[in-house]
Design a protein around this motif. Structure first.
Motif, PDB file in Angstrom:
ATOM      1  N   GLN A 181      24.140  -1.512   6.139  1.00  0.00           N
ATOM      2  CA  GLN A 181      22.034  -2.056   5.590  1.00  0.00           C
ATOM      3  C   GLN A 181      21.468  -2.120   6.759  1.00  0.00           C
ATOM      4  OE1 GLN A 181      23.160  -6.657   6.071  1.00  0.00           O
ATOM      5  NE2 GLN A 181      23.525  -6.670   3.717  1.00  0.00           N
ATOM      6  N   HIS A 182      21.677  -1.518   8.393  1.00  0.00           N
ATOM      7  CA  HIS A 182      20.832  -1.223   9.005  1.00  0.00           C
ATOM      8  C   HIS A 182      20.518   0.821   8.896  1.00  0.00           C
ATOM      9  CE1 HIS A 182      19.421  -0.473  13.046  1.00  0.00           C
ATOM     10  NE2 HIS A 182      20.640   0.969  12.949  1.00  0.00           N
ATOM     11  N   THR A 183      21.807   1.100   8.355  1.00  0.00           N
ATOM     12  CA  THR A 183      21.038   2.595   8.036  1.00  0.00           C
ATOM     13  C   THR A 183      19.910   2.377   6.559  1.00  0.00           C
ATOM     14  OG1 THR A 183      23.173   3.056   8.604  1.00  0.00           O
ATOM     15  CG2 THR A 183      22.229   4.672   6.585  1.00  0.00           C
ATOM     16  N   SER A 184      20.344   1.025   5.018  1.00  0.00           N
ATOM     17  CA  SER A 184      19.489   1.592   4.646  1.00  0.00           C
ATOM     18  C   SER A 184      18.051   1.162   5.053  1.00  0.00           C
ATOM     19  CB  SER A 184      19.535   0.684   3.214  1.00  0.00           C
ATOM     20  OG  SER A 184      20.967   0.565   2.999  1.00  0.00           O
ATOM     21  N   SER A 185      17.859   0.253   5.914  1.00  0.00           N
ATOM     22  CA  SER A 185      16.694   0.348   6.284  1.00  0.00           C
ATOM     23  C   SER A 185      15.964   0.936   7.534  1.00  0.00           C
ATOM     24  CB  SER A 185      16.642  -1.880   7.718  1.00  0.00           C
ATOM     25  OG  SER A 185      17.088  -2.070   6.312  1.00  0.00           O
ATOM     26  N   LEU A 186      16.587   1.682   7.985  1.00  0.00           N
ATOM     27  CA  LEU A 186      16.012   2.782   8.809  1.00  0.00           C
ATOM     28  C   LEU A 186      15.523   3.287   7.637  1.00  0.00           C
ATOM     29  CD1 LEU A 186      18.728   2.939  11.949  1.00  0.00           C
ATOM     30  CD2 LEU A 186      16.391   2.204  11.743  1.00  0.00           C
ATOM     31  N   GLU A 187      16.037   4.036   6.685  1.00  0.00           N
ATOM     32  CA  GLU A 187      16.355   5.359   5.762  1.00  0.00           C
ATOM     33  C   GLU A 187      15.015   4.382   4.612  1.00  0.00           C
ATOM     34  OE1 GLU A 187      19.669   5.368   3.365  1.00  0.00           O
ATOM     35  OE2 GLU A 187      20.349   7.326   4.912  1.00  0.00           O
ATOM     36  N   ALA A 188      14.995   3.642   4.819  1.00  0.00           N
ATOM     37  CA  ALA A 188      14.082   2.344   4.345  1.00  0.00           C
ATOM     38  C   ALA A 188      12.272   2.946   4.757  1.00  0.00           C
ATOM     39  CB  ALA A 188      13.514   1.345   4.039  1.00  0.00           C
ATOM     40  N   MET A 189      12.226   3.244   6.587  1.00  0.00           N
ATOM     41  CA  MET A 189      11.252   2.973   7.121  1.00  0.00           C
ATOM     42  C   MET A 189      10.029   4.865   6.664  1.00  0.00           C
ATOM     43  SD  MET A 189      10.839   0.900  10.831  1.00  0.00           S
ATOM     44  CE  MET A 189      13.078   1.498  10.925  1.00  0.00           C
ATOM     45  N   GLU A 190      10.665   5.443   6.340  1.00  0.00           N
ATOM     46  CA  GLU A 190      10.694   6.383   6.029  1.00  0.00           C
ATOM     47  C   GLU A 190       9.585   7.179   5.075  1.00  0.00           C
ATOM     48  OE1 GLU A 190      13.973   9.599   6.407  1.00  0.00           O
ATOM     49  OE2 GLU A 190      14.619   8.489   8.509  1.00  0.00           O
ATOM     50  N   ALA A 191       9.583   5.764   4.035  1.00  0.00           N
ATOM     51  CA  ALA A 191       8.786   5.693   2.669  1.00  0.00           C
ATOM     52  C   ALA A 191       7.417   5.572   2.864  1.00  0.00           C
ATOM     53  CB  ALA A 191       9.702   4.548   1.962  1.00  0.00           C
ATOM     54  N   THR A 192       6.912   5.722   2.088  1.00  0.00           N
ATOM     55  CA  THR A 192       5.099   5.505   2.171  1.00  0.00           C
ATOM     56  C   THR A 192       5.781   4.108   1.052  1.00  0.00           C
ATOM     57  OG1 THR A 192       4.640   7.573   2.904  1.00  0.00           O
ATOM     58  CG2 THR A 192       3.297   5.789   1.319  1.00  0.00           C
ATOM     59  N   TYR A 193       4.960   2.471   1.541  1.00  0.00           N
ATOM     60  CA  TYR A 193       4.814   1.795   1.005  1.00  0.00           C
ATOM     61  C   TYR A 193       3.061   1.694  -0.117  1.00  0.00           C
ATOM     62  CZ  TYR A 193       9.184   0.774   2.017  1.00  0.00           C
ATOM     63  OH  TYR A 193      10.958   1.121   1.786  1.00  0.00           O
ATOM     64  N   ILE A 194       2.873   1.386  -1.471  1.00  0.00           N
ATOM     65  CA  ILE A 194       2.121   0.416  -1.801  1.00  0.00           C
ATOM     66  C   ILE A 194       1.939  -0.948  -2.611  1.00  0.00           C
ATOM     67  CG2 ILE A 194       2.299   1.713  -3.914  1.00  0.00           C
ATOM     68  CD1 ILE A 194      -0.619   2.934  -4.073  1.00  0.00           C
ATOM     69  N   ARG A 195      -0.106  -1.022  -2.424  1.00  0.00           N
ATOM     70  CA  ARG A 195       0.230  -2.599  -3.046  1.00  0.00           C
ATOM     71  C   ARG A 195      -0.978  -2.672  -3.775  1.00  0.00           C
ATOM     72  NH1 ARG A 195      -2.536  -7.086  -0.770  1.00  0.00           N
ATOM     73  NH2 ARG A 195      -2.340  -8.551  -2.006  1.00  0.00           N
ATOM     74  N   ARG A 196      -0.858  -2.079  -4.913  1.00  0.00           N
ATOM     75  CA  ARG A 196      -2.240  -2.134  -6.222  1.00  0.00           C
ATOM     76  C   ARG A 196      -3.160  -3.234  -6.304  1.00  0.00           C
ATOM     77  NH1 ARG A 196      -2.239   2.526  -7.381  1.00  0.00           N
ATOM     78  NH2 ARG A 196       0.051   4.871  -7.737  1.00  0.00           N
ATOM     79  N   LEU A 197      -3.625  -3.766  -6.058  1.00  0.00           N
ATOM     80  CA  LEU A 197      -5.008  -4.499  -6.517  1.00  0.00           C
ATOM     81  C   LEU A 197      -5.799  -3.824  -7.200  1.00  0.00           C
ATOM     82  CD1 LEU A 197      -6.634  -4.004  -2.311  1.00  0.00           C
ATOM     83  CD2 LEU A 197      -4.707  -5.974  -2.947  1.00  0.00           C
ATOM     84  N   PHE A 198      -5.506  -4.700  -8.279  1.00  0.00           N
ATOM     85  CA  PHE A 198      -6.731  -4.351  -9.330  1.00  0.00           C
ATOM     86  C   PHE A 198      -7.984  -5.301  -9.971  1.00  0.00           C
ATOM     87  CE2 PHE A 198      -2.262  -3.696  -9.952  1.00  0.00           C
ATOM     88  CZ  PHE A 198      -2.373  -1.851 -10.888  1.00  0.00           C
ATOM     89  N   ASP A 199      -8.843  -4.965 -10.379  1.00  0.00           N
ATOM     90  CA  ASP A 199     -10.007  -5.466 -10.824  1.00  0.00           C
ATOM     91  C   ASP A 199      -9.761  -5.547 -12.041  1.00  0.00           C
ATOM     92  OD1 ASP A 199     -12.084  -6.341 -11.662  1.00  0.00           O
ATOM     93  OD2 ASP A 199     -13.545  -4.576 -10.558  1.00  0.00           O
ATOM     94  N   GLU A 200      -9.984  -6.774 -12.868  1.00  0.00           N
ATOM     95  CA  GLU A 200      -9.300  -7.253 -13.920  1.00  0.00           C
ATOM     96  C   GLU A 200      -9.584  -6.547 -15.619  1.00  0.00           C
ATOM     97  OE1 GLU A 200      -8.905 -11.211 -14.997  1.00  0.00           O
ATOM     98  OE2 GLU A 200      -7.582 -11.692 -13.242  1.00  0.00           O
ATOM     99  N   LYS A 201     -11.676  -5.735 -14.737  1.00  0.00           N
ATOM    100  CA  LYS A 201     -12.617  -5.501 -15.391  1.00  0.00           C
ATOM    101  C   LYS A 201     -12.678  -4.000 -15.559  1.00  0.00           C
ATOM    102  CE  LYS A 201     -15.481  -9.275 -15.008  1.00  0.00           C
ATOM    103  NZ  LYS A 201     -16.901  -9.488 -14.457  1.00  0.00           N
ATOM    104  N   LYS A 202     -11.711  -3.677 -14.515  1.00  0.00           N
ATOM    105  CA  LYS A 202     -12.056  -1.801 -14.099  1.00  0.00           C
ATOM    106  C   LYS A 202     -10.352  -1.839 -13.496  1.00  0.00           C
ATOM    107  CE  LYS A 202     -16.725  -1.376 -14.679  1.00  0.00           C
ATOM    108  NZ  LYS A 202     -17.514  -0.511 -13.759  1.00  0.00           N
ATOM    109  N   PRO A 203      -8.940  -1.693 -13.734  1.00  0.00           N
ATOM    110  CA  PRO A 203      -8.100  -1.459 -13.522  1.00  0.00           C
ATOM    111  C   PRO A 203      -7.778  -0.571 -13.368  1.00  0.00           C
ATOM    112  CG  PRO A 203      -7.704  -2.168 -15.521  1.00  0.00           C
ATOM    113  CD  PRO A 203      -8.643  -2.399 -15.194  1.00  0.00           C
ATOM    114  N   GLU A 204      -8.474   1.110 -13.314  1.00  0.00           N
ATOM    115  CA  GLU A 204      -7.644   2.076 -13.276  1.00  0.00           C
ATOM    116  C   GLU A 204      -8.846   2.402 -12.273  1.00  0.00           C
ATOM    117  OE1 GLU A 204     -11.743   1.476 -15.573  1.00  0.00           O
ATOM    118  OE2 GLU A 204     -10.002   0.626 -15.730  1.00  0.00           O
ATOM    119  N   GLN A 205      -9.910   2.120 -11.393  1.00  0.00           N
ATOM    120  CA  GLN A 205     -10.533   1.985 -10.580  1.00  0.00           C
ATOM    121  C   GLN A 205      -9.792   2.991  -9.216  1.00  0.00           C
ATOM    122  OE1 GLN A 205     -14.233   2.113 -10.333  1.00  0.00           O
ATOM    123  NE2 GLN A 205     -13.771   1.751 -12.653  1.00  0.00           N
TER     124      GLN A 205
END
Length: 129
Positions: free
Chosen positions: A23-47
């Protein structure tokens, strides 16, 4: 009730230590990644409204960078320093603040918990890119 033998106790302890190390190794490896959170506008989700979170080593601690983009244009960038907590499943704790990054390596997810000055707690979910 049957008494456990010495070897079965040793095996049990070694299995627990192995799980903890995994678990410790998995968490350390997970820190090397980039994370994203998408914020959608319901009228224009492709923005292209999104927030990215990137973690990088900064000496013996970590630097967390949060970038907010609206219509694929940089709007804000926030950085803070954090220390790694190895107990549980691994997480980052902001130094001098109230932000916590909690890793879920199996789901490739990061949870950002934040307390503001009015003691309002928010929880944001980010997915690994």
């Amino acid at each position: 009730m049957k008494k456990q033998g010495l070897w079965s106790r040793i095996k049990m302890i070694l299995r627990m230590a192995s799980r903890f190390a995994d678990q410790h190794t998995s968490s350390l490896e997970a820190m090397e990644a980039t994370y994203i959170r998408r914020l959608f506008d319901e009228k224009k989700p492709e923005q292209g409204h999104y927030i990215t979170l990137k973690i990088s080593p900064y000496g013996s601690i970590y630097k967390v960078t949060q970038v907010v983009c609206l219509r694929n244009t940089l709007q804000e960038e926030h950085c803070w320093l954090a220390t790694y907590g190895w107990h549980s499943n691994g997480h980052l704790i902001e130094i001098g603040g109230y932000r916590y990054c909690i890793f879920d390596p199996l789901q490739k997810t990061l949870y950002l918990e934040d307390y503001n000055h009015a003691d309002i707690k928010t929880l944001e979910t980010y997915t690994q890119i």
